[in-house]
Every structure is written in C-alpha cells, then in structure tokens.
Design an enzyme around this catalytic site. Structure first.
Site, PDB file in Angstrom:
ATOM      1  N   LYS A 147      -2.052   5.013   0.626  1.00 55.63           N
ATOM      2  CA  LYS A 147      -0.650   4.604   0.550  1.00 55.63           C
ATOM      3  C   LYS A 147       0.038   5.482  -0.482  1.00 55.63           C
ATOM      4  CE  LYS A 147       2.429   0.670  -0.253  1.00 55.63           C
ATOM      5  NZ  LYS A 147       2.502  -0.783  -0.564  1.00 55.63           N
ATOM      6  N   GLU A 192     -10.086   7.973  -1.528  1.00 56.82           N
ATOM      7  CA  GLU A 192      -9.627   6.582  -1.475  1.00 56.82           C
ATOM      8  C   GLU A 192     -10.212   5.853  -0.266  1.00 56.82           C
ATOM      9  OE1 GLU A 192      -8.069   4.775  -3.544  1.00 56.82           O
ATOM     10  OE2 GLU A 192      -6.651   5.927  -4.747  1.00 56.82           O
ATOM     11  N   LYS A 203      -0.220   5.290   5.050  1.00 56.36           N
ATOM     12  CA  LYS A 203       1.184   4.885   4.970  1.00 56.36           C
ATOM     13  C   LYS A 203       1.913   5.829   4.027  1.00 56.36           C
ATOM     14  CE  LYS A 203       4.076   0.895   3.752  1.00 56.36           C
ATOM     15  NZ  LYS A 203       4.108  -0.456   3.152  1.00 56.36           N
ATOM     16  N   SER A 253       9.637   1.585   7.190  1.00 55.86           N
ATOM     17  CA  SER A 253      11.038   1.202   7.354  1.00 55.86           C
ATOM     18  C   SER A 253      11.980   2.399   7.392  1.00 55.86           C
ATOM     19  CB  SER A 253      11.448   0.256   6.229  1.00 55.86           C
ATOM     20  OG  SER A 253      11.246   0.858   4.957  1.00 55.86           O
TER      21      SER A 253
END
Length: 334
Positions: free
Chosen positions: A202, A242, A257, A283
């Site tokens: 992320k 990660e 993301k 978004s």
C-alpha cells in the site's frame, strides 16, 4: 520469446480480422467473479449521503445498504468490502471504538450475514476512521505513529470483526508485524477459517483523496501525511519484501494499492509468489474516469472495462472497484 516467421508469411492481423478469431485467441477475460464492491456505511436509518468527489457513490445506512448487497448477490459479485463512516464524537486518540463489539462495522456484518449468508464480507482493519488525528495508528507525543501499540489495537479490531461473522479481515494499516499478530489472535480464538487479505503493498499515494472525503478522515488528517508507514511510490523491490513477510505471517491474499498506476507491482508480485493477488482501483482512479465520462471525453463503459481488464492482464485475481455494480451489469449484457 522466439518470433516465428516474418512478413508476409506471418501476418499478425490475420487473427484480428474477425470477431470469432479474436475471441478464440483472447488471452485474458474479465468476469463478475473478479469484482469486489467497496461500500461506505453510516449509522442510523434512511440515510444516503452523496460523496461529491466520487459521483455516483453514496454513504449508506444499513437499511439502504441491504438492497445494494442483494443486487451484488443477484449479479454474482462474490464479495463487498465495508468501510465505516464514524461519528466524529466517537473518534479518540486511542481509537477504542475500532473494537467495540456493538460498533458500526460488527453490527453491519451481523446484519449482512443474517440476510445474505453467501455474500463474502470483507472488513477494513485500520484505525484512521476512529482516530481524532486521522492516522492509521496510535501516535506518540510528537505525532509519530507507533507500531507495536497500534498492532495490539488492530488485533482487537480484527477479532471483533471475526466474532461478528466477517469472512475476510483486511488490514490496510501497513504496520510491521500486524499480519502475524492478527493471525495468532484468530487462531487462538478458534477463527481458523477467517481469511486475511493483507494490504501488503500500500503506497503513500495522492490518489486516495476522495476516499478520505468519503470516510470523513480527511479533515482529521489535515495537512498530515502517511509517509512513515505507507510505501514510497518510487519503490518496487520493497513491495516484494512486504508481500513476502505478510505471506510468511499468515496472509491468505495480498493487495496492491493503488491499482492502475501500480500494475507493474501487481505483475512482479504475481510472478514472484504466485499467491492470490488483489488490486484496488482506488477512489482517485474512479473519480478521474467518472469525471472524464461525465464531460463526454471518454466512453465510460468501454474505458472502465478496459481498465479492469488491465488488472487481469497484469496478474490480479480480484479487483476492488467502485464500478463493480456497473461492470457486472455490462458483463451480463455482453
């Protein structure tokens, strides 16, 4: 790749000439099975609030959310992802509302599973909707997000979601070690079937702005940022570290993301680990496509389906997208 033949013996356009041959050699396909719908849930009844920066997206109270969830089932969408819009009065420095067993998310999960037991319910595990400062974790006196103390709260939050019946808990906080801690808590409490979808890669992206408006954390965060725990947008190898750590700690699925600006990361993750790999069309991506379509600059259906297919081509097994309902309807139409 070995190139076999040359022009004119090899005419690449031959297989593109007709619809039937294009379909026969199509390498990737988008299906309703690939889609997850993110939804924003509010306290109360009969409440619908438009998100100005995300045209067509609304914050919904449970009674308004249930018909949306029912449409997901009718269309064949496998799962929805819940994001809470928390009353500002409940936001605190210690984020204690995050693990309230009667809070907004557990109550919504119980209602959804009672009405629609076959619909997968994914819950967000992070503290930013619940903190008065808008960060994803607890902070020290200097405002630095502290890791281990945050992980202890995330354990409680994930456990409260599992107890309510969540099928998947999705830690999106980017604290070190939280996947192992959550997996241990689930195992110790008998929730051996609860899946973990780890937001493993992320990034500290500028594409999240409309989401923060939607959940009401933008005002709390103010001019702050999340650079000390979300990933640097310039890094690629670090994403593999990660992901590897999260899988070793017990993640069942991993997430990249944002989506389209990070398809190279999706590809590297899938090629390296072969694990279930998800991506989030965030978004900001939604807002850009929607705004361009509303201005008549793009064909919404064609561009959305093309963008979603790009996730599949990059190696994503599933896609969180605010276009999920529209995409499912379009795919059904053929």
């Amino acid at each position: 790749m070995h190139i076999l033949g040359s022009y004119p013996n090899r005419r690449m356009r031959r297989m593109r000439r007709d619809d039937f041959s294009r379909r026969l050699v199509r390498e990737h396909r988008l299906s309703v099975d690939d889609l997850i719908l993110p939804v924003f849930v509010l306290e109360g009844e009969g409440r619908r609030e438009a998100v100005p920066s995300m045209p067509g997206v609304e914050r919904l109270s449970l009674d308004q959310l249930l018909p949306v969830a029912e449409e997901c089932v009718a269309l064949g969408i496998p799962a929805l992802a819940l994001f809470p819009v928390v009353d500002p009065a409940l936001k605190t420095l210690d984020a204690r509302e995050a693990y309230n067993p009667d809070g907004l998310v557990p109550s919504t999960v119980r209602a959804l599973k009672a009405r629609l037991p076959t619909l997968g319910i994914i819950t967000d595990v992070a503290l930013d909707p619940y903190t008065s400062h808008g960060q994803d974790g607890l902070t020290d006196a200097q405002g630095y997000v502290i890791n281990d103390e945050t992980v202890a709260v995330l354990q409680k939050q994930a456990l409260s979601h599992a107890q309510a019946g969540a099928d998947v808990v999705a830690p999106s906080d980017m604290m070190d070690g939280r996947i192992g801690a959550i997996r241990a808590a689930l195992e110790e409490n008998g929730f051996i079937h609860t899946r973990i979808l780890a937001y493993s890669a992320k990034y500290a992206s500028s594409f999240y702005g409309p989401f923060r408006d939607a959940v009401g954390s933008a005002a709390n965060l103010g001019t702050g940022n999340k650079y000390t725990y979300q990933m640097d947008c310039a890094n690629s190898d670090e994403a593999l570290w990660e992901v590897g750590l999260d899988l070793a700690e017990g993640a069942d699925m991993v997430m990249v993301k944002p989506g389209l600006p990070y398809l190279d990361i999706v590809r590297r993750v899938k090629d390296t680990f072969g694990a279930p790999t998800f991506a989030y069309q965030v978004s900001g991506e939604y807002a850009m496509l929607k705004a361009a379509a509303e201005n008549g600059w793009l064909d919404e259906r064609a561009c959305v389906l093309e963008a979603l297919l790009a996730f599949k081509r990059a190696g994503a097994d599933g896609i969180l997208t605010y276009f999920a309902l529209d995409a499912a309807r379009w795919l059904k139409q053929g």
